[in-house]
Design an enzyme around this catalytic site. Structure first.
Site, PDB file in Angstrom:
ATOM      1  N   ARG A 158      -0.287  24.884  27.470  1.00 28.85           N
ATOM      2  CA  ARG A 158      -1.680  24.775  27.885  1.00 28.85           C
ATOM      3  C   ARG A 158      -2.567  25.161  26.705  1.00 28.85           C
ATOM      4  NH1 ARG A 158      -0.241  21.924  31.272  1.00 28.85           N
ATOM      5  NH2 ARG A 158      -0.641  21.961  33.526  1.00 28.85           N
ATOM      6  N   GLU A 199     -10.433  19.720  26.987  1.00 27.82           N
ATOM      7  CA  GLU A 199      -9.909  18.355  27.019  1.00 27.82           C
ATOM      8  C   GLU A 199     -10.851  17.457  27.801  1.00 27.82           C
ATOM      9  OE1 GLU A 199      -5.891  18.453  28.450  1.00 27.82           O
ATOM     10  OE2 GLU A 199      -5.223  19.852  26.902  1.00 27.82           O
ATOM     11  N   HIS A 258      -2.633  15.002  25.452  1.00 31.80           N
ATOM     12  CA  HIS A 258      -1.919  15.568  26.602  1.00 31.80           C
ATOM     13  C   HIS A 258      -0.987  14.519  27.211  1.00 31.80           C
ATOM     14  CE1 HIS A 258      -2.347  19.013  29.721  1.00 31.80           C
ATOM     15  NE2 HIS A 258      -1.104  18.573  29.681  1.00 31.80           N
TER      16      HIS A 258
END
EC number: 1.1.1.79
Length: 324
Positions: A237, A266, A285
């Site tokens: 993360r 993000e 991601h």
């Protein structure tokens, strides 16, 4: 009469039909307040909630008094206020097993791409810079036989250790909340404290969830302890890392390079200094982002919700105490 649910993720037709065989389904684009207000009655009567990425908090739960189960199409759930669900006896289901191998592939790809400068040199070729035999300015560094340090020896960490140990003959160090005997037996992995791992590893791979304890676990102090030749990989993360400290470490040559699948914010800002660094591989991601695995995650989440609303929470339940 079928229980009603809210679906806030587009599903393939076969999975949608599977849901509709068990539930009355209301599909919405997101969980924003205006969406909830527009479908107030459906939210108020829904016993189930299924989707990904949106915030599930107390404000939403107040609009869903009938909710009994939430199912997220992910392994992580830092966007969900689990304590609030548990207090209301709402179980949270997730998909921890189906993405393990795919995410481990992504971490290995980041290690290889970063060490061998695959993205950087490919862009230079496309820009027409390959005009003669290449020299040291184009070289990367080896991966095989280098020391891998894994921070977080869960399912993905184990899958990464397997690839590194058997595929690349890499000695494996690991740091976790507790020792992992299987990792030590199968991969000859060595448990060590975080400082030792940082000082000895050639690759530091972070595969941690975001918790109060892990937020900004990696900052200036940790990067200063790493080898100047070390490569840092984050596939857990984003907020586990103080991004400004990482940027400074890269700019100052405290570490060699970084491969990043996750970020503090993000999508990553187009103004981020990370995007201007040739020694950074930044991807959006994509850890579990293959067609096969994303389908399997959605199928798992659908089955999780069906099971949960039938009182079956033996697997994939984050907070089984909520059902007590």
């Amino acid at each position: 009469m079928k229980p009603s649910i809210i679906l806030y993720k587009t599903l393939p037709d076969d999975l949608l039909h599977r849901l509709e065989a068990h539930f009355t389904v209301t599909q919405v684009p997101n969980l924003h307040p205006e969406t909830v207000a527009r479908h107030a009655q459906a939210f108020a009567s829904a016993q189930g909630l299924l989707g990904a990425s949106e915030t599930v908090n107390r404000a939403l739960l107040e609009k869903m008094p009938a909710l009994r189960a939430a199912s997220t199409i992910s392994v992580g759930y830092d966007n969900v206020e689990v304590d609030a669900l548990t207090a209301r006896k709402i179980v949270l289901m997730h998909t921890p097993t189906v993405l393990t191998e795919t995410v481990a592939d992504t971490v290995m790809a980041l290690m290889l791409a970063t060490a061998r400068r695959v993205v950087d040199v490919a862009e230079r070729v496309k820009a027409g810079e390959w005009t003669e035999s290449i020299g040291p300015a184009w070289f990367g560094v080896d991966v095989h036989h280098k020391t891998l340090g894994i921070v977080g020896m869960g399912r993905i960490g184990m899958a990464l250790a397997q690839r590194a140990h058997f595929g690349f003959t890499m000695p494996v160090l690991y740091h976790a909340r507790r020792r992992h005997q299987e990792a030590e037996d199968r991969f000859n992995a060595r448990y060590c404290d975080l400082d030792t791992l940082l000082q000895e590893a050639d690759f530091v791979c972070v595969i941690l969830p975001l918790t109060a304890e892990t937020r900004h676990l990696f900052g200036a102090t940790q990067f200063a302890r790493m080898k100047s030749s070390a490569i840092f990989i984050n596939a857990g993360r984003g907020p586990v890392v103080d991004e400004n400290a990482l940027i400074a470490a890269l700019q100052n040559g405290e570490i060699y390079a970084a491969g990043l699948d996750v970020f503090e914010q993000e999508p990553l800002s187009v103004d981020s200094p990370l995007l201007n660094m040739s020694n950074v591989v930044a991807v959006p991601h994509i850890g579990s982002a293959t067609h096969e695995t994303r389908y399997n995650m959605m199928a798992c989440a659908v089955d999780n919700l069906i099971d949960a609303l039938q009182g079956k929470i033996e697997k994939n339940c984050v907070n089984p105490q909520a059902a007590g």
